[in-house]
Design a protein around this motif. Structure first.
Motif, PDB file in Angstrom:
ATOM      1  N   CYS B  41       0.818  -1.210   0.000  1.00 48.44           N
ATOM      2  CA  CYS B  41       0.000   0.000   0.000  1.00 48.44           C
ATOM      3  C   CYS B  41       0.853   1.261   0.000  1.00 48.44           C
ATOM      4  O   CYS B  41       0.437   2.296  -0.505  1.00 48.44           O
ATOM      5  N   GLU B  44       1.325   3.033  -3.317  1.00 46.59           N
ATOM      6  CA  GLU B  44       0.240   3.924  -3.744  1.00 46.59           C
ATOM      7  C   GLU B  44       0.260   5.217  -2.924  1.00 46.59           C
ATOM      8  O   GLU B  44      -0.066   6.286  -3.430  1.00 46.59           O
ATOM      9  N   SER B  47       2.775   7.424  -4.483  1.00 53.78           N
ATOM     10  CA  SER B  47       2.433   8.014  -5.773  1.00 53.78           C
ATOM     11  C   SER B  47       1.399   9.121  -5.604  1.00 53.78           C
ATOM     12  O   SER B  47       1.230   9.937  -6.500  1.00 53.78           O
ATOM     13  N   TYR B  53      -0.930  12.998  -9.269  1.00 54.35           N
ATOM     14  CA  TYR B  53      -2.062  13.106  -8.339  1.00 54.35           C
ATOM     15  C   TYR B  53      -1.998  14.382  -7.519  1.00 54.35           C
ATOM     16  O   TYR B  53      -3.009  14.923  -7.127  1.00 54.35           O
ATOM     17  N   GLY B 134      -9.710  -1.197  -0.157  1.00 54.04           N
ATOM     18  CA  GLY B 134      -9.008  -1.494  -1.401  1.00 54.04           C
ATOM     19  C   GLY B 134      -7.765  -2.299  -1.136  1.00 54.04           C
ATOM     20  O   GLY B 134      -7.275  -2.346  -0.026  1.00 54.04           O
ATOM     21  N   THR B 138      -6.511   2.831  -4.718  1.00 54.41           N
ATOM     22  CA  THR B 138      -5.846   3.676  -5.715  1.00 54.41           C
ATOM     23  C   THR B 138      -5.442   4.974  -5.036  1.00 54.41           C
ATOM     24  O   THR B 138      -6.002   5.342  -4.001  1.00 54.41           O
ATOM     25  N   GLU B 140      -6.308   7.794  -5.896  1.00 53.86           N
ATOM     26  CA  GLU B 140      -7.523   8.603  -5.800  1.00 53.86           C
ATOM     27  C   GLU B 140      -8.297   8.251  -4.532  1.00 53.86           C
ATOM     28  O   GLU B 140      -8.847   9.125  -3.862  1.00 53.86           O
TER      29      GLU B 140
END
Ligand code: SF4
Lengths: 153, 170
Positions: B41, B44, B47, B53, B134, B138, B140
């Protein structure tokens, strides 16, 4: 199986007549060694045959079969580029000789086998847990250990 | 159809508010997370600060290496039994008020790792404000979690650990 040290199994069997059992294998020469001869065998493999590099010691639990643990050693001959695997069988209450005096690289792998399987290596300089917290109870990779652990939640 | 009084004030360069609201606005606009990646995780989580992002839009891109400079702990990954005391210590070292986001299935519930080594949900160890589902969420989704946390701060709701200790009174 491509061998760069083709006669190794023959030489070992001449040196230890009748006590080694050759195990069919697709990747590297493999023998089963009786537990009592393990240290003598290892010394020969290192000092005479020149397998000076220790790769790993692994264990498998065949519970409820007895003796339950299969302990597998991997060593390497860096000049002949040849690997060798030898294994032995032990039970919970049977200690194995530690290989640390022969191969210093055996130190951490043996602690790992002790931590997760509870196999005792006699003569190891510091046989303590390596992954789990020091106060952990039990040896989680044993087949009779509960999958979820002794957890309460 | 004249300007509303707020707009008139704004024309003169003055805005009136309460100190409380002002503080909340400042708090929610600079939620600095502690660097605490534990597993997949965390990739992500990293990122989410990238230019694609751009978490900097919400003032949360400054991941702090010291818990003493962080307001938010993003638990990104599965927490092992051995890591739990470390996680708790880091959480205790963070200055108040502080928030916790549990990112991903593992941190929230243990995920697929129903075994002896993994804590089955980080809320056994620290109080969690926002759960992001998740595997992995993501970027997002994580950002949505952070936005939800901002909403919570803006509304003046207490962080979860205060809610637990003071019975909901802020
Ligand atoms: S939720 Fe999925 S991605 Fe996240 S730490 Fe667990 S296994 Fe890895």
């Amino acid at each position: 199986m491509k061998l760069t040290d083709p006669e190794i199994l023959d030489r070992l069997q001449t040196r230890f007549p009748g006590s080694l059992e050759v195990v069919p294998s697709i990747d590297q020469p493999t023998v089963t060694v009786p537990r009592e001869m393990l240290l003598a065998f290892a010394e020969h493999v290192k000092r005479v045959e020149g397998y000076v590099m220790f790769n790993d010691v692994l264990a498998a639990d065949w519970f409820p079969a007895r003796p339950r643990f299969e302990v597998v050693y991997h060593v390497y001959h860096p000049e002949k580029y040849q690997r060798l695997r030898f294994k032995t069988f032990v039970d919970e209450d049977q200690p194995l000789p530690s290989m640390v005096d022969l191969w210093a690289g055996a130190n951490w792998p043996e602690r790992e086998a002790y931590d997760l399987f509870g196999i005792v290596f006699e003569g190891h300089p510091q046989l303590t847990r390596i992954y789990l917290p020091d106060d952990w109870e039990g040896h989680p990779l044993r087949k009779d250990y509960p999958t979820a652990g002794p957890r309460v939640d | 159809m004249g300007l509303s009084s707020t707009q008139q004030e704004a024309e003169r360069g003055i805005l009136l508010t309460t100190v409380d609201k002002m503080t909340r606005w400042a708090q929610k606009s600079s939620v600095w997370p502690a660097t605490f990646g534990l597993a997949c995780c965390a990739i992500e989580m990293m990122s989410v600060t990238s230019s694609r992002y751009d978490l900097a839009r919400f003032g949360s891109e400054a991941f702090r290496a010291s818990p003493r400079q962080a307001d938010l702990m993003i638990v990104a990954g599965r927490v092992s039994q051995k890591m739990a005391p470390v996680l708790r210590t880091i959480w205790e070292q963070m200055p108040e008020p502080k928030w916790v986001i549990s990112m991903g299935a593992c941190a929230s519930s243990g995920g697929v790792f129903d075994n002896y080594a993994i804590i089955q949900g980080v809320d056994h160890v620290v109080p969690v404000d926002v759960y992001v589902p998740g595997c992995p969420p993501t970027p997002e989704a994580l950002m949505f979690g952070i936005l939800k946390l901002r909403e919570k701060i803006q509304m003046g709701l207490p962080p979860k650990y205060l809610e637990l200790t003071q019975g909901g009174a802020s």
